[in-house]
Design a protein around this motif. Structure first.
Motif, PDB file in Angstrom:
ATOM      1  N   THR A  68       0.826  -1.125   0.219  1.00 14.91           N
ATOM      2  CA  THR A  68      -0.132  -0.126  -0.134  1.00 14.91           C
ATOM      3  C   THR A  68       0.868   1.382   0.108  1.00 14.91           C
ATOM      4  N   PHE A 145      -3.021  -4.730  -2.985  1.00 21.35           N
ATOM      5  CA  PHE A 145      -3.289  -3.652  -2.065  1.00 21.35           C
ATOM      6  C   PHE A 145      -2.163  -2.659  -2.668  1.00 21.35           C
ATOM      7  N   LEU A 147      -2.613  -1.350  -5.259  1.00 20.38           N
ATOM      8  CA  LEU A 147      -3.664  -0.668  -6.220  1.00 20.38           C
ATOM      9  C   LEU A 147      -4.594   0.364  -4.998  1.00 20.38           C
ATOM     10  N   TYR A 148      -4.843  -0.171  -3.901  1.00 21.25           N
ATOM     11  CA  TYR A 148      -5.364   0.348  -2.805  1.00 21.25           C
ATOM     12  C   TYR A 148      -4.623   1.689  -2.519  1.00 21.25           C
ATOM     13  N   LEU A 151      -4.631   4.089  -5.425  1.00 24.26           N
ATOM     14  CA  LEU A 151      -5.955   4.777  -5.473  1.00 24.26           C
ATOM     15  C   LEU A 151      -5.874   6.034  -4.373  1.00 24.26           C
ATOM     16  N   ALA A 165      -3.668   5.973   4.240  1.00 24.82           N
ATOM     17  CA  ALA A 165      -4.273   4.677   3.572  1.00 24.82           C
ATOM     18  C   ALA A 165      -3.753   3.444   4.277  1.00 24.82           C
ATOM     19  N   PRO A 194     -12.259  -5.812   2.401  1.00 26.67           N
ATOM     20  CA  PRO A 194     -11.138  -5.905   1.392  1.00 26.67           C
ATOM     21  C   PRO A 194     -10.305  -6.992   2.052  1.00 26.67           C
ATOM     22  N   TRP A 234     -12.550  -7.207  -5.181  1.00 28.72           N
ATOM     23  CA  TRP A 234     -11.839  -5.927  -4.587  1.00 28.72           C
ATOM     24  C   TRP A 234     -10.751  -5.325  -5.472  1.00 28.72           C
ATOM     25  N   GLY A 235     -10.090  -6.408  -5.920  1.00 34.42           N
ATOM     26  CA  GLY A 235      -8.975  -6.077  -6.850  1.00 34.42           C
ATOM     27  C   GLY A 235      -9.422  -5.245  -8.326  1.00 34.42           C
ATOM     28  N   PHE A 238     -10.556  -1.580  -7.060  1.00 34.82           N
ATOM     29  CA  PHE A 238      -9.409  -0.849  -6.866  1.00 34.82           C
ATOM     30  C   PHE A 238      -8.849  -0.456  -8.368  1.00 34.82           C
ATOM     31  N   CYS A 242      -8.592   3.395  -9.789  1.00 36.08           N
ATOM     32  CA  CYS A 242      -7.515   4.123 -10.367  1.00 36.08           C
ATOM     33  C   CYS A 242      -7.347   4.260 -11.635  1.00 36.08           C
TER      34      CYS A 242
END
Length: 253
Positions: A68, A145, A147-148, A151, A165, A194, A234-235, A238, A242
């Motif tokens: 992250t 994550f 990608l989290y 984001l 985050a 998530p 969730w992937g 995200f 993005c």
């Protein structure tokens, strides 16, 4: 891939002692407190014991904290002008993404390695398949994550947002059945969060899908597709967010 730049990035992240504390030391401490030092650590869970169950979760928590952070900072760097500097070099956007992915993978391996070594020497027990496959899932799933983090960086464009985050992972970890077994309504809610699918998948080689309960209720068995769908959905969420934010940013230029 530019090995020189990769090495510089790794050294830069490793020198951030505060981040490395939250990535590696804190999850290892949590494992010792909630797993190795507890009397229930030797209780049977699946084909191993509770200490291994906690160990897998803490390794996953450390890994997602790493990815992250790296993913978020990649977004912030690009938007704060670092991308223009790199544009003066032969490095392409694709190479930049690959390098950031490698850095995230290497940094996420630090808490995983540390916690698995601690587990080996502090009574975590399970089949060889449970040890190996859980580690593979922890490493692979942590990539989602990044990608989290990306984001958060794209949405708020500040280093503080990336830190927030990473900090929010603590809340998601509680909601995701990581720090202690949930039951009833809280467990139902957890299945939609998530981190739940990611950690449940990592634990699957140990538990075989058995849901650990502290209430004395008969253990339920969760099919493999449930945590897998959670992680994939969730992937996708995200990734789509993005993509939308990147396109919106380009439209404003």
């Amino acid at each position: 891939m530019n090995l020189t730049y990769t090495g510089l990035e790794l050294r830069r992240v490793a020198r951030d002692l505060v981040s490395m504390f939250f990535i590696a030391v804190l999850p290892a401490f949590f494992y010792v407190i909630f797993g190795a030092s507890m009397s229930y650590g030797s209780e049977p869970v699946g084909n191993g014991n509770a200490a291994l169950y906690v160990m897998i979760a803490m390794a996953a928590y450390g890994a997602v904290t790493a990815t992250t952070g790296v993913g978020g900072m990649a977004a912030v760097e690009r938007m704060q002008g670092w991308g223009r500097q790199l544009g003066l070099t032969p490095m392409s956007d694709g190479q930049y993404v690959v390098i950031k992915g490698v850095v995230a993978l290497v940094i996420s391996a630090v808490p995983i390695t540390l916690i698995y070594i601690l587990g080996f020497f502090t009574g975590a027990e399970g089949s060889g398949a449970a040890w190996f496959l859980s580690a593979v899932v922890v490493v692979a799933g942590a990539a989602v994550f990044s990608l989290y983090g990306l984001l958060a960086g794209l949405l708020f464009r500040t280093e503080a947002a990336v830190g927030a985050a990473s900090g929010s992972l603590v809340v998601l970890a509680f909601l995701g059945n990581i720090f202690f077994p949930l039951s009833g309504t809280m467990l139902t809610i957890a299945t939609f969060t998530p981190l739940y699918g990611y950690v449940a998948l990592a634990r699957y080689p140990l538990t075989g899908g058995e849901v650990v309960s502290t209430t004395g209720e008969a253990a339920a068995v969760q099919p493999l597709w449930m945590p897998a769908v959670n992680l994939v959905v969730w992937g996708i969420v995200f990734a789509l967010l993005c993509t939308w934010l990147v396109r919106r940013g380009r439209g404003r230029q």
